[in-house]
Design an enzyme around this catalytic site. Structure first.
Site, PDB file in Angstrom:
ATOM      1  CG  HIS A 430      -4.662  -2.442  -0.351  1.00 57.08           C
ATOM      2  ND1 HIS A 430      -4.095  -3.105  -1.418  1.00 57.08           N
ATOM      3  CD2 HIS A 430      -5.936  -2.144  -0.734  1.00 57.08           C
ATOM      4  CE1 HIS A 430      -4.975  -3.218  -2.386  1.00 57.08           C
ATOM      5  NE2 HIS A 430      -6.095  -2.636  -2.009  1.00 57.08           N
ATOM      6  CG  ASP A 481       4.197  -2.617   6.335  1.00 50.52           C
ATOM      7  OD1 ASP A 481       3.167  -2.128   5.843  1.00 50.52           O
ATOM      8  OD2 ASP A 481       5.261  -1.975   6.506  1.00 50.52           O
ATOM      9  CD  GLU A 490      -8.657  -1.576   2.003  1.00 48.87           C
ATOM     10  OE1 GLU A 490      -8.950  -1.030   0.924  1.00 48.87           O
ATOM     11  OE2 GLU A 490      -9.246  -2.567   2.447  1.00 48.87           O
TER      12      GLU A 490
END
Length: 649
Positions: A430, A481, A490
């Site tokens: 992310h 993922d 993240e």
């Protein structure tokens, strides 16, 4: 092949972690705010314009960090019963973007900075360290070749940002540190930092943020002292100011509700661990009794700081324990702190041994894998490595090495969580600018970026993982993922800082060391014969403990801060580069018969910081044992100067 299953192919080598040591640290330059990421340094793929450098309110495309105001009192998102604001602005340009958005948080930056500083400081005192691996010229940073180790240059980028977050003199809460700065309102994916259109605010100071600055600035002061005395002094002034401000306002907590307007809350209503951490770093740097007394009065923090659940940004006591145990210092209770480290590492190793996949983490008390579980694994590995440095206990090294396998693919998903490492690895973490999944013209995260990892706490899930597992999932399977899965995938600076420490440690452990550590052939006794204001007299006994004649060239060690060897030195050719000292043999003492010793000596200057005796010496690059020495007729203060037995090697 096992049980009918065939693994992904993998290589076996003696240098498996050498590049990861550098990649994990190079991540931080790419996370910098307020500076162009230069294609000449990182290539066209990762180059980008400087983010958040415009005057606040002065650009239609980017709200900069040059003059950032506080949250307005009439802001409907204010989380306080009594609305808070201020009438000043701060220039908080710089620092690192915390994670996949454009926020900058002092409590995340504090632990991340501390771990980068620890990664470097370990090269000065750990017997297994590759002392030159993190020297100037090793990383991809613009400050290369300035005479300062690159990892310190990188840490300084965040330290200066944290310093800029201090409340100015003359204002209410002067000396305290603002908890965070971020956008007012969430932005979407993808979005380069230079294109961020949102207004940005300073959020209320907190005791936790203030103590993060006190601790990391104190640590930075002693490490920068040999390279930039003025900056080191500035850091120590700010560390003291922040410490005093935190003592005066010990319970100003960031509220949980301050996380709905473009940034996370990072709330923490127990800062006893941050106080202990700050006191430890201030003591190691200054040697002052007041900080030692604080540590004595809160000794229970050491025993509570380390456990199998792992430490994190809101639980920082382990940082204090590891530094008190391994950085040379004269704290009277140091043996108890070291024992707390070893006991905690034993608990972690026992958990690691009980896990089917061999990682040093079993989840929270109820088995839940928390948000950022990979960072908990990594920080437990940091503890194991620090315990190995302190004791040489092979069980701690073995537990760390096996835990690394979990991160790099020996897990329920057969997936490496580190980008670029392994045949199948996370690559869609992310991020608003490492966003190839949503825009093919943008890059994936760089090699050496660690994903947050499995998160089985459904109360914190994002829509992506929630849609995949509407009925829940087994802890290790609760990961995807996908760039939209901020709760499992993240990237953050304080997760990569843990990876950096671990990668550097692993790179230092050669196959030979890991398989059968070699017994030192030398023993060093460091003796202070006398001290006086601004000076001391030292002898070093170098003894051959092998069964053969020992030919030697160089005996080396590193000071903790700005101590120096003066021109009054004898029985060796002496040289010093920053904190690193070399005594080179002369023609008449370059061989030592078995069981015999040579003596070298010097007059030294203790510098402006705590003057702890060195505890680790290397002979021609190989570690020597260090033995405790009684003082020989030393003057006032000599009781603080004797070398402690490190148990290393």
């Amino acid at each position: 092949m096992a049980d009918g299953e065939t693994s992904h192919p993998f290589e076996i080598g003696t240098d498996a972690y050498d590049q990861l040591r550098l990649d994990a640290l190079n991540y931080f330059y790419l996370a910098r705010s307020g500076i162009e990421i230069d294609a000449a340094i990182v290539g066209d793929e990762f180059a980008r314009a400087a983010g958040h450098v415009s005057e606040a309110g002065g650009s239609a495309t980017n709200q900069g960090d040059v003059a950032v105001p506080c949250q307005p009192a009439d802001d409907p998102a204010q989380p306080y019963e009594t609305p808070w604001t201020c009438d000043y602005t701060l220039d908080v340009t710089g620092g690192w973007y915390d994670a996949g958005d454009h926020g900058k948080y002092v409590v995340n930056g504090g632990i991340a900075t501390a771990q980068l500083l620890q990664t470097y400081e370990r090269t000065k005192s750990a017997s297994s360290a590759d002392r030159g691996a993190l020297a100037d010229g090793t990383l991809d940073v613009p400050e290369v070749d300035n005479g300062v180790p690159d990892v310190l240059d990188e840490a300084r980028w965040e330290l200066e940002f944290m310093q800029s977050m201090m409340v100015p003199d003359g204002e209410p809460l002067a000396g305290m540190v603002h908890h965070k700065i971020h956008d007012y309102g969430w932005t979407g994916l993808p979005l380069a930092p230079a294109d961020d259109p949102k207004v940005r605010y300073l959020h209320r100071p907190s005791t936790a943020a203030t103590l993060n600055l006190a601790a990391s600035a104190a640590q930075g002061a002693r490490l920068f002292a040999p390279y930039d005395a003025d900056y080191a002094a500035e850091l120590l002034v700010d560390a003291r100011t922040a410490w005093d401000a935190a003592l005066a306002t010990p319970d100003l907590y960031a509220p949980a509700a301050d996380g709905n307007d473009g940034g996370g809350p990072y709330n923490d209503d127990d800062v006893s661990d941050e106080f202990y951490w700050a006191a430890a770093e201030l003591y190691i740097t200054t040697g002052e009794d007041g900080f030692s007394d604080y540590l004595d009065a809160h000794a229970d923090e050491a025993t509570e700081a380390i456990g199998p659940a792992g430490f994190s940004w809101d639980s920082t006591g382990a940082l204090a324990v590891m530094d008190l145990a391994n950085v040379p210092n004269d704290y009277p209770g140091r043996a108890d702190v070291r024992q707390a480290l070893l006991d905690g590492a034993d608990e972690i190793a026992a958990v690691q041994q009980a896990q089917s996949f061999g990682m040093a983490y079993a989840g929270a008390d109820d088995g839940t894998f928390v948000w950022g579980s990979n960072s908990q694994v990594l920080n437990n590995m940091v503890v194991l490595g620090a315990a190995y440095d302190a004791s040489g206990d092979r069980s701690h090294l073995d537990a760390l090495l096996e835990s690394a396998d979990y991160l790099f693919g020996r897990n329920a998903l057969n997936l490496s969580y580190v980008t670029g490492y392994g045949d199948v690895y996370s690559e869609n973490q992310h991020s608003r600018w490492f966003a190839a999944q949503v825009n093919a013209e943008l890059p994936h995260p760089p090699p050496g970026s660690v994903a947050g990892g499995p998160n089985s706490d459904r109360g914190t899930w994002d829509p992506v993982i929630s849609s995949l597992y509407p009925d829940g999932c087994k802890p290790q399977f609760c990961y995807v993922d996908d760039i939209g899965s901020w709760s499992t995938n993240e990237i953050t600076v304080n997760w990569n800082s843990a990876l950096s420490w671990v990668a550097s440690f692993l790179a230092d452990q050669s196959v030979v060391q890991a398989a059968a550590p070699q017994a030192p052939v030398c023993e060093v006794e460091h003796i202070r014969h006398g001290t006086w204001p601004g000076g001391f007299n030292t002898q070093i006994w170098l003894r051959n403990v092998s069964d053969h004649t020992l030919a030697w060239d160089d005996l080396t060690w590193s000071w903790t801060a700005d101590q120096t060897v003066t021109r009054q030195a004898w029985s060796a050719d002496w040289s010093q580069q920053a904190a690193d000292v070399t005594a080179s043999s002369l023609s008449w003492n370059d061989e030592i018969r078995s069981g015999k010793r040579v003596t070298v000596g010097f007059v030294g200057n203790p510098g402006a910081f705590a003057d702890a005796a060195p505890e680790q010496f290397w002979l021609d690059g190989a570690p020597c044992d260090t033995v405790e020495s009684a003082q020989k007729g030393a003057g006032k203060g000599a009781g603080k100067d004797k070398a402690k037995s490190s148990g290393k090697g």
